[in-house]
Each structure stands twice: as C-alpha cells, then as structure tokens.
Design a protein around this motif. Structure first.
Motif, PDB file in Angstrom:
ATOM      1  N   ALA A  44      29.016  39.949  18.566  1.00 25.75           N
ATOM      2  CA  ALA A  44      28.296  40.092  17.069  1.00 25.75           C
ATOM      3  C   ALA A  44      28.573  40.666  15.925  1.00 25.75           C
ATOM      4  O   ALA A  44      27.807  41.463  15.899  1.00 25.75           O
ATOM      5  CB  ALA A  44      26.575  40.476  17.889  1.00 25.75           C
ATOM      6  N   THR A  45      29.928  40.328  16.027  1.00 24.68           N
ATOM      7  CA  THR A  45      30.652  40.688  14.730  1.00 24.68           C
ATOM      8  C   THR A  45      29.963  40.741  13.665  1.00 24.68           C
ATOM      9  O   THR A  45      30.873  41.803  12.761  1.00 24.68           O
ATOM     10  CB  THR A  45      31.816  41.762  14.882  1.00 24.68           C
ATOM     11  OG1 THR A  45      32.106  39.722  15.373  1.00 24.68           O
ATOM     12  CG2 THR A  45      31.835  41.475  16.142  1.00 24.68           C
ATOM     13  N   GLY A  46      29.347  39.815  13.186  1.00 26.90           N
ATOM     14  CA  GLY A  46      28.998  39.523  11.839  1.00 26.90           C
ATOM     15  C   GLY A  46      29.834  38.324  11.276  1.00 26.90           C
ATOM     16  O   GLY A  46      30.850  37.844  12.024  1.00 26.90           O
ATOM     17  N   PRO A  47      29.575  38.430   9.835  1.00 26.78           N
ATOM     18  CA  PRO A  47      30.084  37.187   8.947  1.00 26.78           C
ATOM     19  C   PRO A  47      31.046  37.293   8.424  1.00 26.78           C
ATOM     20  O   PRO A  47      32.113  36.761   7.925  1.00 26.78           O
ATOM     21  CB  PRO A  47      28.976  36.712   8.098  1.00 26.78           C
ATOM     22  CG  PRO A  47      28.896  37.956   7.939  1.00 26.78           C
ATOM     23  CD  PRO A  47      28.087  38.258   9.068  1.00 26.78           C
ATOM     24  N   PHE A  99      27.768  34.494  21.913  1.00 21.90           N
ATOM     25  CA  PHE A  99      28.079  34.911  20.622  1.00 21.90           C
ATOM     26  C   PHE A  99      26.690  35.014  19.787  1.00 21.90           C
ATOM     27  O   PHE A  99      25.670  34.582  20.175  1.00 21.90           O
ATOM     28  CB  PHE A  99      28.603  33.911  19.526  1.00 21.90           C
ATOM     29  CG  PHE A  99      30.168  34.454  19.806  1.00 21.90           C
ATOM     30  CD1 PHE A  99      31.053  34.446  18.520  1.00 21.90           C
ATOM     31  CD2 PHE A  99      30.863  33.280  20.840  1.00 21.90           C
ATOM     32  CE1 PHE A  99      32.351  34.613  18.862  1.00 21.90           C
ATOM     33  CE2 PHE A  99      31.772  33.483  21.062  1.00 21.90           C
ATOM     34  CZ  PHE A  99      33.205  34.444  20.275  1.00 21.90           C
ATOM     35  N   ALA A 100      26.098  36.291  18.692  1.00 21.67           N
ATOM     36  CA  ALA A 100      24.904  36.461  18.183  1.00 21.67           C
ATOM     37  C   ALA A 100      25.189  36.558  16.741  1.00 21.67           C
ATOM     38  O   ALA A 100      26.137  37.383  16.487  1.00 21.67           O
ATOM     39  CB  ALA A 100      24.020  37.611  18.927  1.00 21.67           C
ATOM     40  N   GLY A 101      23.621  36.766  15.880  1.00 26.96           N
ATOM     41  CA  GLY A 101      24.217  36.892  14.572  1.00 26.96           C
ATOM     42  C   GLY A 101      24.486  35.948  13.688  1.00 26.96           C
ATOM     43  O   GLY A 101      24.583  33.959  14.098  1.00 26.96           O
ATOM     44  N   SER A 121      19.188  37.529  13.037  1.00 24.73           N
ATOM     45  CA  SER A 121      20.520  37.554  13.261  1.00 24.73           C
ATOM     46  C   SER A 121      19.516  38.396  14.385  1.00 24.73           C
ATOM     47  O   SER A 121      20.607  38.476  15.762  1.00 24.73           O
ATOM     48  CB  SER A 121      20.918  38.423  12.721  1.00 24.73           C
ATOM     49  OG  SER A 121      21.930  37.285  11.335  1.00 24.73           O
ATOM     50  N   ALA A 122      18.890  39.361  14.114  1.00 28.35           N
ATOM     51  CA  ALA A 122      18.732  40.054  15.194  1.00 28.35           C
ATOM     52  C   ALA A 122      17.719  39.573  16.334  1.00 28.35           C
ATOM     53  O   ALA A 122      18.429  40.177  17.207  1.00 28.35           O
ATOM     54  CB  ALA A 122      17.519  40.753  14.348  1.00 28.35           C
ATOM     55  N   ALA A 123      17.092  38.731  16.276  1.00 25.15           N
ATOM     56  CA  ALA A 123      16.191  37.604  17.384  1.00 25.15           C
ATOM     57  C   ALA A 123      17.457  36.882  18.398  1.00 25.15           C
ATOM     58  O   ALA A 123      17.403  37.556  19.377  1.00 25.15           O
ATOM     59  CB  ALA A 123      15.900  37.042  17.087  1.00 25.15           C
ATOM     60  N   SER A 124      18.661  36.154  17.346  1.00 28.12           N
ATOM     61  CA  SER A 124      19.591  35.738  17.881  1.00 28.12           C
ATOM     62  C   SER A 124      19.992  36.405  19.216  1.00 28.12           C
ATOM     63  O   SER A 124      20.666  36.356  20.548  1.00 28.12           O
ATOM     64  CB  SER A 124      20.230  34.832  17.129  1.00 28.12           C
ATOM     65  OG  SER A 124      20.849  35.781  16.214  1.00 28.12           O
ATOM     66  N   GLY A 125      20.385  37.434  19.018  1.00 28.21           N
ATOM     67  CA  GLY A 125      21.119  39.044  19.766  1.00 28.21           C
ATOM     68  C   GLY A 125      20.403  39.459  20.996  1.00 28.21           C
ATOM     69  O   GLY A 125      20.735  39.364  22.103  1.00 28.21           O
ATOM     70  N   ILE A 126      18.977  39.839  20.556  1.00 24.88           N
ATOM     71  CA  ILE A 126      18.241  39.975  21.627  1.00 24.88           C
ATOM     72  C   ILE A 126      18.199  38.941  22.835  1.00 24.88           C
ATOM     73  O   ILE A 126      18.144  38.951  24.222  1.00 24.88           O
ATOM     74  CB  ILE A 126      16.655  40.160  21.493  1.00 24.88           C
ATOM     75  CG1 ILE A 126      16.463  41.696  20.019  1.00 24.88           C
ATOM     76  CG2 ILE A 126      15.337  40.362  22.679  1.00 24.88           C
ATOM     77  CD1 ILE A 126      15.414  41.057  19.795  1.00 24.88           C
ATOM     78  N   LEU A 127      18.249  37.445  22.375  1.00 25.15           N
ATOM     79  CA  LEU A 127      18.020  36.319  23.291  1.00 25.15           C
ATOM     80  C   LEU A 127      19.400  36.308  23.814  1.00 25.15           C
ATOM     81  O   LEU A 127      19.215  36.035  24.780  1.00 25.15           O
ATOM     82  CB  LEU A 127      17.965  35.003  22.641  1.00 25.15           C
ATOM     83  CG  LEU A 127      16.254  34.533  22.198  1.00 25.15           C
ATOM     84  CD1 LEU A 127      16.178  33.714  21.322  1.00 25.15           C
ATOM     85  CD2 LEU A 127      15.623  34.721  23.087  1.00 25.15           C
ATOM     86  N   ALA A 128      20.826  36.634  23.154  1.00 26.13           N
ATOM     87  CA  ALA A 128      21.793  36.252  23.871  1.00 26.13           C
ATOM     88  C   ALA A 128      22.089  37.544  25.163  1.00 26.13           C
ATOM     89  O   ALA A 128      22.710  37.280  26.280  1.00 26.13           O
ATOM     90  CB  ALA A 128      22.874  36.571  22.645  1.00 26.13           C
TER      91      ALA A 128
END
Length: 322
Positions: free
Chosen positions: A18-21, A221-223, A234-241
């Motif tokens: 989850a290292t960002g864009p 991968f997340a975010g 992005s935060a929600a995708s990280g929680i799900l991942a």
C-alpha cells in the motif's frame, strides 16, 4: 511490531503493498517486473457524466463513418455554439498547479488539458477531440460544425466519459462551461476532470476483487495504486486487503462485498473494468447497480441506494460468518 525501513522489493512472505501513487525507484521497478508491464502513468482524467441526465433529444449514438458498433454518444454543435463554448473555455478559471506538477503539461502532450489545447487557436479542438468528420447529425442530415463525443465508462452504460476533455479547470467552472455542450445542459457529473501526476496498476488484468495479486500467492495491493481514487476509498481498500490476507492465512473464504455496496462496486470495477484505457475511479452512485424502480428525486434516490447497500452488507456479513 512496527518496523521503519526503506523497502526496495516485495518480500515473498504474505504481504499487502500500500505504497501509494508515487511509488518510485527500486520498489516500483520490482512491482513492474512482477506485473509484466510498466506501471500506467497519467496526469489527467476527463469528467464523467451520468447517462440518465443527458438530453436524448440533442445527442445521438454513432461511430465515425458508420464503422463498427455505435458505441459513442455524440453531442453536435453548430458554428455559433462552438464559438461561444470556445470563448467560455479559454477564459474559464483554472485550478492552481503545484510546482512539481507544472512539468506535466510540457511532458505529457497526449494528456493536454482541453483548455490549453483551445488556447492554441479557435479551430484547434475541431481538428482534435471535437472533429466532426464521419458523423451526421440525424436532426439536420448534415455534418456538425464540431462534436463532443462521450464514451461508455462502465459495463452497465450508466456513466459516460467526455473523450479528450481532460482538464485543469476548477470544478464549478467545469460545471458551468461543459454544461454549454448541447445535451449536457443538465448533466449530472459523477466525477470532474482532474490534472495531476499519478501511477496505478493495470488492476483489471492483475487483481481479484479481494485485492489479491493473481501472480503471487499471498500478495495483495491496496490504496490508490489499485485504481480506487480518494482517501476514504483507499483506506477502505486497505482494510479489505488486510482482512482478506488474514482470512487467507486462516483458511477462510475472501470477503468480496456485494456490488450494491460502494466498496463492493469499486472492487468489482478495479478487478473487471471493461474499458481498454483503465483509469482510477472514486466512490460515486454511478458505479452501483441500478435500482429496480425509478426514483426522480436525487436525495430520495441516493437514500434508496444507501439503504439497499446497508441491507446487502448486513446480509453478506451474516452469511460470511456462518
């Protein structure tokens, strides 16, 4: 345990990236190597409008010269409409740029903002994204002076992208100026155009709906790099991942939320978007499945979407724990 260090490659152990864009350097190179392709870079996105809000009396479906399927919606302009639109566009207020973003306008010629293209001359757009060649307005039987084309953004055909209209105008200015386009006078904008530097994965080819990377067991991968746009998304995708990695280690089935929920719809979009030119998407009502009944009031319609989504989520979570 929190460890702070520079990460230059993805470990072989179970991992959520989850290292960002702005992922760069050796880590970006490692991600690209695993993906089998370079990361997709973009610095602009065009506005997206709802199909329901278009004036169907003014627009028409057609492909240039009648070739292939009539996948594009065409918004025809006469000379007077075009010239009025041109003047409004070149004098509209633009969003300020950060210093680090200014070079993007010089480097990415293919993603030039429509207002910058227009500033090069009155007819520049008519020989670019607004060229009318190969099209006939069924209302007049003649070729229009200029045409704005809309391309389907999702499989259901509820959202359409303004082709070639990436922009750096302020959001209220986009609403004012683009509503001058015939057929878009009352358009509902699901997403306004944005201009910034970013990177993201070709997620429909690489990720499952639980954010799992198809090329390596236990890698998620997340975010924003997955193609979800926005802080909450992005935060929600990280929680799900994170939850799905934990469930994988526990031998449980992944959590793939219903399409009626916003995160379920976003996960479905990033893992199965049909468009060849995949671009990030933020939360909006346009990506949700249509309601079974037509509701005219916007507030009432959105409340119905929310109620349906909550009910679907509660039922799904009850079933997932059984």
């Amino acid at each position: 345990t929190l460890e702070t260090a520079v990460v230059t490659e993805i470990p072989e152990t179970p991992t959520v990236v989850a290292t960002g864009p702005l992922t760069d350097g050796a880590l970006a190179a490692d991600i690209e190597k695993r993906c089998g392709t370079r990361l997709s870079f973009f610095d602009a996105a065009a506005p997206i409008v709802s199909f329901e809000s278009l004036d169907k009396e003014k627009v028409f479906f057609a492909a240039r010269y009648g070739r292939g399927d009539a996948d594009y919606i065409n918004c025809p302009m006469n000379k007077e409409e075009y010239e009025n639109f041109y003047q409004a566009l070149i004098t509209a207020e633009r969003a300020p740029l950060h210093d680090c973003d200014k070079d993007a306008f010089r480097v990415y010629e293919g993603c030039m903002p429509i207002e910058v293209l227009a500033s090069r001359g009155m007819d520049t757009m008519r020989f670019g994204p607004m060229k009318p060649v190969g099209l006939t307005d069924p209302r007049t039987g003649h070729r229009p002076w200029a045409v704005v084309q809309l391309r389907r953004e999702n499989q259901e055909g509820t959202m359409y992208n303004l082709v070639g209209f990436q922009t750096n105008l302020k959001f209220p200015e986009q609403k004012r100026v683009f509503s001058m386009i015939p057929g878009l006078e009352h358009a509902e904008f699901h997403r306004y155009g944005v201009m910034h530097r970013n990177s993201f994965l070709d997620s429909p080819r690489l990720l499952d709906a639980d954010y799992h990377f198809r090329g390596q067991d236990g890698l998620y991968f997340a975010g924003q790099m997955t193609g979800v746009e926005g802080y909450m998304e992005s935060a929600a995708s990280g929680i799900l991942a994170g939850k799905n990695l934990a469930r994988r280690l526990q031998g449980k089935a992944p959590l793939i939320l219903p399409r009626e929920t916003m995160m379920g719809a976003l996960a479905a979009y990033i893992s199965s978007a049909p468009t060849e030119n995949f671009q990030p998407m933020g939360a909006n009502m346009g990506i949700l499945p249509d309601l079974p009944e037509r509701i005219r009031g916007k507030q009432e319609k959105y409340q119905a979407y929310a109620d349906r989504g909550m009910a679907a989520l509660e039922q799904y979570l009850r079933d997932a724990e059984q």
